[in-house]
Design a protein around this motif. Sequence first.
Motif, PDB file in Angstrom:
ATOM      1  N   VAL A  49      -7.782 -25.479  33.183  1.00 43.41           N
ATOM      2  CA  VAL A  49      -7.084 -24.450  32.160  1.00 43.41           C
ATOM      3  C   VAL A  49      -5.888 -25.379  31.569  1.00 43.41           C
ATOM      4  CG1 VAL A  49      -5.732 -22.439  31.432  1.00 43.41           C
ATOM      5  CG2 VAL A  49      -7.532 -22.199  33.007  1.00 43.41           C
ATOM      6  N   LEU A  50      -6.050 -25.822  30.156  1.00 40.52           N
ATOM      7  CA  LEU A  50      -4.885 -26.613  29.431  1.00 40.52           C
ATOM      8  C   LEU A  50      -4.202 -25.499  28.423  1.00 40.52           C
ATOM      9  CD1 LEU A  50      -3.403 -29.211  28.739  1.00 40.52           C
ATOM     10  CD2 LEU A  50      -5.391 -29.473  26.749  1.00 40.52           C
ATOM     11  N   GLY A  51      -2.903 -25.245  28.573  1.00 42.06           N
ATOM     12  CA  GLY A  51      -2.592 -24.466  27.846  1.00 42.06           C
ATOM     13  C   GLY A  51      -1.473 -25.041  27.033  1.00 42.06           C
ATOM     14  N   ALA A  52      -0.886 -24.405  25.644  1.00 43.26           N
ATOM     15  CA  ALA A  52      -0.085 -24.905  24.767  1.00 43.26           C
ATOM     16  C   ALA A  52       0.540 -23.979  24.212  1.00 43.26           C
ATOM     17  CB  ALA A  52      -0.503 -26.109  23.774  1.00 43.26           C
ATOM     18  N   TYR A  53       1.994 -23.893  24.322  1.00 46.03           N
ATOM     19  CA  TYR A  53       2.803 -22.878  23.889  1.00 46.03           C
ATOM     20  C   TYR A  53       3.743 -23.448  22.682  1.00 46.03           C
ATOM     21  CZ  TYR A  53       6.381 -19.324  23.611  1.00 46.03           C
ATOM     22  OH  TYR A  53       7.497 -18.331  23.262  1.00 46.03           O
ATOM     23  N   ASN A  54       3.899 -22.460  21.654  1.00 43.86           N
ATOM     24  CA  ASN A  54       4.666 -22.900  20.708  1.00 43.86           C
ATOM     25  C   ASN A  54       5.720 -22.150  20.548  1.00 43.86           C
ATOM     26  OD1 ASN A  54       6.063 -22.942  18.131  1.00 43.86           O
ATOM     27  ND2 ASN A  54       4.235 -23.788  17.024  1.00 43.86           N
ATOM     28  N   PRO A  55       7.113 -22.567  21.072  1.00 44.00           N
ATOM     29  CA  PRO A  55       7.943 -21.652  21.034  1.00 44.00           C
ATOM     30  C   PRO A  55       8.657 -20.903  19.748  1.00 44.00           C
ATOM     31  CG  PRO A  55       8.901 -23.713  21.526  1.00 44.00           C
ATOM     32  CD  PRO A  55       7.342 -23.920  21.286  1.00 44.00           C
ATOM     33  N   ILE A  56       8.325 -21.801  18.692  1.00 48.01           N
ATOM     34  CA  ILE A  56       8.676 -21.154  17.498  1.00 48.01           C
ATOM     35  C   ILE A  56       7.981 -19.933  16.880  1.00 48.01           C
ATOM     36  CG2 ILE A  56       9.220 -22.095  15.266  1.00 48.01           C
ATOM     37  CD1 ILE A  56      11.106 -23.314  17.364  1.00 48.01           C
ATOM     38  N   THR A  57       6.568 -20.224  16.994  1.00 49.23           N
ATOM     39  CA  THR A  57       5.769 -19.108  16.480  1.00 49.23           C
ATOM     40  C   THR A  57       5.065 -18.120  17.511  1.00 49.23           C
ATOM     41  OG1 THR A  57       3.779 -20.542  16.914  1.00 49.23           O
ATOM     42  CG2 THR A  57       4.638 -20.547  14.776  1.00 49.23           C
ATOM     43  N   HIS A  58       5.456 -18.243  18.651  1.00 48.32           N
ATOM     44  CA  HIS A  58       5.183 -17.684  20.120  1.00 48.32           C
ATOM     45  C   HIS A  58       3.505 -17.622  20.184  1.00 48.32           C
ATOM     46  CE1 HIS A  58       9.389 -16.769  20.681  1.00 48.32           C
ATOM     47  NE2 HIS A  58       9.235 -16.251  19.479  1.00 48.32           N
ATOM     48  N   ILE A  59       2.889 -18.626  19.648  1.00 48.23           N
ATOM     49  CA  ILE A  59       1.307 -18.932  19.892  1.00 48.23           C
ATOM     50  C   ILE A  59       1.009 -19.598  21.108  1.00 48.23           C
ATOM     51  CG2 ILE A  59      -0.890 -19.731  18.887  1.00 48.23           C
ATOM     52  CD1 ILE A  59       0.511 -18.951  15.986  1.00 48.23           C
ATOM     53  N   ILE A  60       0.050 -19.138  21.760  1.00 45.72           N
ATOM     54  CA  ILE A  60      -0.536 -19.803  23.139  1.00 45.72           C
ATOM     55  C   ILE A  60      -1.775 -20.334  22.679  1.00 45.72           C
ATOM     56  CG2 ILE A  60      -1.291 -19.628  25.377  1.00 45.72           C
ATOM     57  CD1 ILE A  60       1.058 -17.514  25.679  1.00 45.72           C
ATOM     58  N   GLU A  61      -2.034 -21.433  22.814  1.00 43.29           N
ATOM     59  CA  GLU A  61      -3.572 -21.893  22.627  1.00 43.29           C
ATOM     60  C   GLU A  61      -4.046 -22.523  24.038  1.00 43.29           C
ATOM     61  OE1 GLU A  61      -4.248 -24.197  19.413  1.00 43.29           O
ATOM     62  OE2 GLU A  61      -2.686 -23.878  18.299  1.00 43.29           O
ATOM     63  N   THR A  62      -5.094 -22.340  24.207  1.00 44.21           N
ATOM     64  CA  THR A  62      -5.965 -22.640  25.418  1.00 44.21           C
ATOM     65  C   THR A  62      -7.067 -23.400  25.245  1.00 44.21           C
ATOM     66  OG1 THR A  62      -6.930 -20.719  25.967  1.00 44.21           O
ATOM     67  CG2 THR A  62      -5.043 -20.841  26.709  1.00 44.21           C
ATOM     68  N   VAL A  63      -7.576 -24.339  26.194  1.00 42.77           N
ATOM     69  CA  VAL A  63      -8.811 -25.192  26.317  1.00 42.77           C
ATOM     70  C   VAL A  63      -9.069 -24.918  27.817  1.00 42.77           C
ATOM     71  CG1 VAL A  63     -10.002 -27.409  26.316  1.00 42.77           C
ATOM     72  CG2 VAL A  63      -8.304 -26.612  24.690  1.00 42.77           C
ATOM     73  N   THR A  64     -10.450 -24.395  27.965  1.00 41.85           N
ATOM     74  CA  THR A  64     -10.836 -24.155  29.452  1.00 41.85           C
ATOM     75  C   THR A  64     -12.071 -24.965  29.861  1.00 41.85           C
ATOM     76  OG1 THR A  64     -11.955 -22.082  28.957  1.00 41.85           O
ATOM     77  CG2 THR A  64      -9.714 -22.189  29.708  1.00 41.85           C
ATOM     78  N   ASN A  65     -12.348 -25.391  30.853  1.00 46.86           N
ATOM     79  CA  ASN A  65     -13.833 -26.046  31.072  1.00 46.86           C
ATOM     80  C   ASN A  65     -13.823 -26.091  32.650  1.00 46.86           C
ATOM     81  OD1 ASN A  65     -12.523 -28.541  32.310  1.00 46.86           O
ATOM     82  ND2 ASN A  65     -12.394 -29.251  30.067  1.00 46.86           N
ATOM     83  N   THR A  66     -15.155 -26.666  33.062  1.00 50.77           N
ATOM     84  CA  THR A  66     -15.258 -26.713  34.619  1.00 50.77           C
ATOM     85  C   THR A  66     -15.491 -28.277  34.817  1.00 50.77           C
ATOM     86  OG1 THR A  66     -17.641 -26.216  34.285  1.00 50.77           O
ATOM     87  CG2 THR A  66     -16.082 -24.409  34.769  1.00 50.77           C
ATOM     88  N   THR A  67     -14.919 -29.014  33.924  1.00 50.51           N
ATOM     89  CA  THR A  67     -15.344 -30.583  34.226  1.00 50.51           C
ATOM     90  C   THR A  67     -14.136 -31.152  34.397  1.00 50.51           C
ATOM     91  OG1 THR A  67     -15.109 -30.803  31.710  1.00 50.51           O
ATOM     92  CG2 THR A  67     -17.490 -30.649  32.769  1.00 50.51           C
ATOM     93  N   TYR A  68     -13.207 -31.487  33.596  1.00 54.36           N
ATOM     94  CA  TYR A  68     -11.898 -32.325  33.830  1.00 54.36           C
ATOM     95  C   TYR A  68     -11.026 -31.978  32.667  1.00 54.36           C
ATOM     96  CZ  TYR A  68     -14.423 -35.831  31.122  1.00 54.36           C
ATOM     97  OH  TYR A  68     -15.138 -36.380  30.045  1.00 54.36           O
ATOM     98  N   ILE A  69      -9.736 -32.303  32.676  1.00 53.94           N
ATOM     99  CA  ILE A  69      -8.861 -32.081  31.702  1.00 53.94           C
ATOM    100  C   ILE A  69      -8.160 -33.508  31.978  1.00 53.94           C
ATOM    101  CG2 ILE A  69      -6.502 -31.221  30.914  1.00 53.94           C
ATOM    102  CD1 ILE A  69      -8.472 -29.356  30.438  1.00 53.94           C
ATOM    103  N   ASN A  70      -7.957 -34.290  30.541  1.00 52.22           N
ATOM    104  CA  ASN A  70      -7.506 -35.551  30.575  1.00 52.22           C
ATOM    105  C   ASN A  70      -6.851 -35.799  28.999  1.00 52.22           C
ATOM    106  OD1 ASN A  70      -9.587 -36.279  28.900  1.00 52.22           O
ATOM    107  ND2 ASN A  70     -10.461 -37.625  30.491  1.00 52.22           N
TER     108      ASN A  70
END
Length: 91
Positions: A62-83
Amino acid sequence: AKADVKAQQKFHDECLQPVITAAKAGQCHLYFIDATHLMKGTFWGYLWCFVPTPSGRQRYNVLGAYNPITHIIETVTNTTYINSLSVYFER
């Protein structure tokens, strides 16, 4: 316990705060990003017996990104790898 308080304050004042100000003014987007790699299976901190789990090192990333200004959370998920390519191409 070993944090350099003066260095952290300098980073906040000279690097982070100007970006926060620019993001609030709509001049840029600010995200705080982190990844986690969850192991498939059951893991116990304290266990008095053996609990069978799937073999191998299967992970759910799980790769998560949080924008503290807009309070939006975006995620990328997979079963391979995160780089670095995951951050760029999967968005």
